[in-house]
Design an enzyme around this catalytic site. Structure first.
Site, PDB file in Angstrom:
ATOM      1  N   GLU A   1      -7.208  -7.548  13.624  1.00  0.00           N
ATOM      2  CA  GLU A   1      -7.793  -7.754  12.292  1.00  0.00           C
ATOM      3  C   GLU A   1      -7.520  -9.182  11.837  1.00  0.00           C
ATOM      4  OE1 GLU A   1      -7.118  -3.120  10.756  1.00  0.00           O
ATOM      5  OE2 GLU A   1      -5.978  -4.761   9.823  1.00  0.00           O
TER       6      GLU A   1
ATOM      7  N   HIS B   1       1.688  -2.020   5.678  1.00  0.00           N
ATOM      8  CA  HIS B   1       1.519  -2.393   4.267  1.00  0.00           C
ATOM      9  C   HIS B   1       2.513  -1.659   3.368  1.00  0.00           C
ATOM     10  CE1 HIS B   1      -2.230  -4.827   4.078  1.00  0.00           C
ATOM     11  NE2 HIS B   1      -2.571  -4.172   5.170  1.00  0.00           N
TER      12      HIS B   1
ATOM     13  N   ARG C   1       0.856  -1.199   0.000  1.00  0.00           N
ATOM     14  CA  ARG C   1       0.000   0.000   0.000  1.00  0.00           C
ATOM     15  C   ARG C   1       0.889   1.245   0.000  1.00  0.00           C
ATOM     16  NH1 ARG C   1      -3.673   0.125   5.103  1.00  0.00           N
ATOM     17  NH2 ARG C   1      -4.480  -1.727   4.026  1.00  0.00           N
TER      18      ARG C   1
ATOM     19  N   ASP D   1      -3.534  -8.339   3.325  1.00  0.00           N
ATOM     20  CA  ASP D   1      -4.879  -8.594   3.841  1.00  0.00           C
ATOM     21  C   ASP D   1      -5.491  -9.697   2.990  1.00  0.00           C
ATOM     22  OD1 ASP D   1      -4.552  -6.491   5.609  1.00  0.00           O
ATOM     23  OD2 ASP D   1      -5.706  -5.064   4.419  1.00  0.00           O
TER      24      ASP D   1
ATOM     25  N   HIS E   1      -5.311  -9.561   8.550  1.00  0.00           N
ATOM     26  CA  HIS E   1      -4.062  -8.802   8.402  1.00  0.00           C
ATOM     27  C   HIS E   1      -2.862  -9.640   8.869  1.00  0.00           C
ATOM     28  CE1 HIS E   1      -1.888  -4.744   8.850  1.00  0.00           C
ATOM     29  NE2 HIS E   1      -1.057  -5.608   9.419  1.00  0.00           N
TER      30      HIS E   1
END
Length: 271
Positions: free
Chosen positions: A243, A154, A109, A161, A246
């Site tokens: 999460e 990320h 990301r 994810d 994740h």
């Protein structure tokens, strides 16, 4: 081998459907169409390492907690550091033999995407997707509660994810902007349709029910989470407890660097 060939054919169909879904993009601004920066050596396209992993790159679509495509996501391609991609390949080979496939929602990301999250979180008037992604959380608490931060693992390239899909994989229909929203923690039959196994919540659900070991998640949902966590732990991934989706591959190739090259096939051309 017959079972494996059947699984691979099913994955090819699912991958094509996922690409079609991810292709429903907002028009890109002129500067976004310029030649992108290359990713540093050490980054690869996951598809070049394992083309069987299903890719449903959510942030290239409007089906996000922002309600729009995220800055820096030019094409629906999963980019990771090579060690992380190779570890996913190992996990995928084990899962295929058991009738499952991995499905990735987000991989590397860029920092500009994280900056987009931060700008959105600071705008109290933009709550168009609250009904699905954060129905029980006041938007003013997104930073304090840890759902949004100014840096993301990320951006270092070894975090992903993802979820599990039972084979043969059914296609996931594209999100239609403006459609009725259902809470991400509603029963699976009521949530936005996803071809993954039931994990108790949808992806990117800003709710404590998304905590991997939340005691309210029991039965098949808990078993699915533990199966995913156990499978990835065996190849070096560490789960973020808040999460269930994740995971970060350890040791990270770039533990202290937050990159900002765009998510674009050309960024890892030939890799």
């Amino acid at each position: 081998m017959t079972g494996m060939r059947t699984a691979l054919r099913a994955l090819a169909t699912a991958a094509a459907a996922a690409l079609l879904a991810s292709a429903v993009l907002s028009p890109a601004p002129a500067q976004a169409r310029a030649q992108p920066a290359k990713a540093p050596e050490g980054f690869v396209a996951l598809r070049s390492v394992d083309p069987t992993v299903i890719q449903e790159m959510r942030y290239t679509t409007a089906h996000t907690f922002l309600g729009e495509r995220v800055d820096g996501y030019r094409q629906p391609v999963c980019i990771l550091t090579r060690p992380a991609a190779q570890a996913l390949h190992q996990a995928q080979q084990r899962l295929l033999r058991q009738g499952y496939s991995l499905k990735v929602y987000d991989c590397y990301r860029p920092q500009r995407a994280v900056d987009h999250f931060v700008r959105w979180a600071k705008d109290p008037d933009d709550q168009s997707m609250k009904g699905e992604f954060y129905p029980r959380v006041d938007k003013s608490r997104l930073f304090e509660d840890g759902y949004i931060a100014e840096k993301s693992g990320h951006s270092r390239g070894s975090t992903v994810d993802l979820t599990l899909v039972r084979l043969p994989a059914l296609p996931t229909r594209p999100y239609r902007p403006g459609e009725r929203l259902t809470p991400c923690f509603a029963p699976k039959s009521e949530r936005f349709p996803d071809n993954s196994v039931d994990m108790g919540t949808g992806y990117d659900c800003f709710d404590t029910l998304s905590h991997t070991d939340d005691p309210r998640i029991q039965g098949v949902q808990r078993a699915n989470r533990q199966f995913l966590k156990r499978t990835l732990a065996e190849v070096g991934f560490v789960n973020l407890p808040e999460e269930w989706w994740h995971f970060t591959h350890k040791p990270e190739l770039f533990p202290d660097t937050y990159f900002d090259f765009p998510v674009d096939r050309r960024a890892v051309a030939g890799r």
